[in-house]
Write an enzyme that holds these catalytic residues in place. Structure first.
Site, short mmCIF file in Angstrom:
data_model
loop_
_atom_site.label_atom_id
_atom_site.label_comp_id
_atom_site.label_asym_id
_atom_site.label_seq_id
_atom_site.Cartn_x
_atom_site.Cartn_y
_atom_site.Cartn_z
N HIS A 1 0.84 -1.20 0.00
CA HIS A 1 0.00 0.00 0.00
C HIS A 1 0.88 1.26 0.00
CE1 HIS A 1 -3.73 2.25 1.23
NE2 HIS A 1 -2.82 3.09 1.66
N GLU A 2 1.82 1.31 0.93
CA GLU A 2 2.68 2.49 1.03
C GLU A 2 3.60 2.60 -0.18
OE1 GLU A 2 1.84 4.69 3.16
OE2 GLU A 2 0.49 3.35 4.24
N HIS B 1 1.73 4.39 -2.82
CA HIS B 1 1.80 5.84 -2.63
C HIS B 1 3.16 6.36 -3.11
CE1 HIS B 1 -1.89 6.42 -0.53
NE2 HIS B 1 -1.56 5.79 0.57
N GLU C 1 -5.04 7.96 -2.81
CA GLU C 1 -5.46 6.65 -2.32
C GLU C 1 -5.70 5.69 -3.48
OE1 GLU C 1 -4.93 6.52 0.71
OE2 GLU C 1 -5.67 4.54 1.19
#
Ligand code: ZN
Length: 506
Positions: free
Chosen positions: A264-265, A268, A294
């Site tokens: 997830h990170e 980003h 997001e």
């Protein structure tokens, strides 16, 4: 004009460098700082934030902005200089309208509320936090008053996170999604549940970290321009285009708490390593909105990282890392386990399908609070009703209900939640376009190759930084100037129709 533009950019650079310095201190605070540093660190970051805020309302900057606006208006819409002037104006409009005294009073209140919340949540003590939340609501309403002329009182708060989006539009999109999502979840609930036993056991910390590090590197997260560290609540620190740091955490009892937050990170971070380097230290060298931000973490975490094609490549490697755990577990069992759909009380622990209802419930309650149709004292009951209605689960206490998320206890009410669900909607819209342009993407993923997808995302989304608003970007990428829930629903119906054998239903 050249000279004015250079001066303008230099002033902006100073402001963004101050923000970056503050963020570096926050990164340090959340990773390596000894506990004794907390008080001083709070003071120093507050100072840097104040200095940055002062630069934004610096008369020299505002004068240059005004002088450059006619020049910007004479350029094509997507010219970099035009976008820079536009994005700076946007920032001044949003951030510059709130008097510094309000900011400091509000931050002081929020710091106190946060302190009380951490204890009150542990004690399940709603009464204790209730008066603070009353006050936060009052501040949130006052915040909106700095932007007269809004249609809905939440609009100024939403603009702060998702510029260009309005409460009325989001309500409409969410109503549409809820209408299709709730029956899908009900259909899934009517089917036998998948077995997740293989995800629990003992997973040594070093192996978890090493596996996560290897995978995100292969997805395209650039370790020469970043690093991975441990923290309590995973986050990404974009210090510059050449230094975007990611964090994760490890729980040795389960595999999912380190790996999925890491992807997830990294999602980003690839977004923020991917913008045009010429935009650095300016309002363009950022994400454009919470929802677009997001959308990219969810693309990599869910659309890629929870797909069968992805795991058909990585599962043998995972088995090699954790042979005791997985040597006798077929890929299919593992794939179903990481995709179990189960309505639950906690947003951050939700699966990708039911997840979307959690922010939608909060958004609806926020609007009711701001409108005055819901009183803070009735919030816990309204929360319980919404969860029972949409998810079929009812919290029996406050800490797993209305007190679970940090947002309302550390910042304004309004604007903080919608980006999560909008991000999921956008991720599916963008991903569908990527697959349309490059049908070979799934086949490549099966062989551990992600560059076609990453390059498409970079070219169409990352490179632009904050040049376009959410809707402008959606228009450029998909050809439609609005958000569309159908790609997300198509993705859910195809994937979960198969996992839960919903053939008769979808
Ligand atoms: Zn995120």
């Amino acid at each position: 004009m050249e000279e004015k533009l250079a001066k303008f950019k230099a002033l902006l650079q100073d402001m963004y460098d101050l923000r970056s310095a503050s963020l570096l201190l926050i990164w340090d605070q959340s990773t390596y700082m000894p506990p004794g540093g907390a008080d001083t660190r709070g003071r120093i970051t507050a100072l840097l934030d104040r200095l940055a805020q002062e630069r934004l309302v610096d008369p020299a900057l505002l004068r240059l902005l005004e002088e450059l606006e006619p020049y910007a208006a004479s350029l094509p819409f997507d010219h970099d200089d035009a976008a820079l002037v536009r994005a700076t104006r946007r920032e001044v409009e949003i951030m510059g309208k709130v008097p510094p005294e309000f900011w400091s009073e509000f931050s002081e209140h929020m710091a106190a509320a946060y302190q009380v919340w951490t204890q009150a949540r542990a004690d399940n003590d709603w009464q204790k936090i209730e008066p603070y939340l009353e006050q936060t609501l009052e501040y949130s309403r006052q915040f909106a008053d700095f932007y007269p002329g809004y249609n809905h009182i939440a609009d100024p708060l939403i603009a702060y996170m998702d510029y260009g989006m309005k409460a009325a539009d989001i309500r409409h999109i969410f109503a549409e999604l809820r209408q299709q999502l709730v029956p899908l979840i009900e259909a899934i609930r009517g089917q036998p549940q998948v077995d997740t036993a293989c995800l629990h056991g003992h997973f040594p910390k070093d192996s978890q970290l090493k596996f996560a590090e290897e995978v995100i590197g292969e997805l395209g997260y650039d370790f020469k321009r970043g690093r991975l560290d441990l923290t309590h609540h995973p986050f990404t620190a974009p210090l510059s285009v050449g230094d975007v740091r990611v964090t994760t955490r490890v729980n040795e009892d389960t595999l999912t708490e380190c790996f999925f937050p890491a992807i997830h990170e990294a999602g980003h971070a690839m977004h923020l390593q991917g913008y045009n380097p010429a935009y650095e230290a300016s309002p363009l060298g950022y994400w454009t909105s919470a929802s677009v931000l997001e959308s990219q973490s969810r693309t990599w975490e869910n659309l890629v990282g929870r797909s069968r094609t992805f795991w058909s490549h990585y599962y043998p490697r995972l088995q090699a890392y954790f042979p005791d755990q997985f040597k006798d577990v077929p890929l299919e069992t593992f794939y179903r386990a990481i995709n179990r759909v189960q309505p639950s009380l906690i947003r951050t622990a939700a699966d990708e399908v039911t997840y979307n209802l959690h922010p939608m419930i909060r958004f609806e309650l926020e609007l009711a609070l701001l409108e005055g149709s819901l009183a803070v004292k009735d919030l816990p009951e309204a929360w319980r009703e919404a969860y029972t209605r949409d998810l079929g689960v009812t919290p029996t206490d406050f800490k797993d209900g209305v007190m679970q998320d940090v947002h309302w206890y550390s910042g304004a009410i309004g604007g903080g939640f919608q980006g999560y669900t909008l991000g999921n909607i956008l991720s599916a819209m963008f991903f569908e376009k990527a697959l349309e342009a490059h049908p070979e993407i799934p086949g490549e993923m099966e062989h551990g190759r992600f560059d076609t997808l990453r390059n498409w995302l970079t070219e169409n989304i990352y490179w632009a930084g904050a040049k376009y608003t959410t809707i402008e970007l959606a228009q450029r990428v998909t050809g439609k100037p609005e958000l569309d829930v159908q790609p997300l629903m198509r993705y859910f119906r195809t994937k979960y129709g198969e996992i839960y054998d919903l053939g008769h239903w979808v």
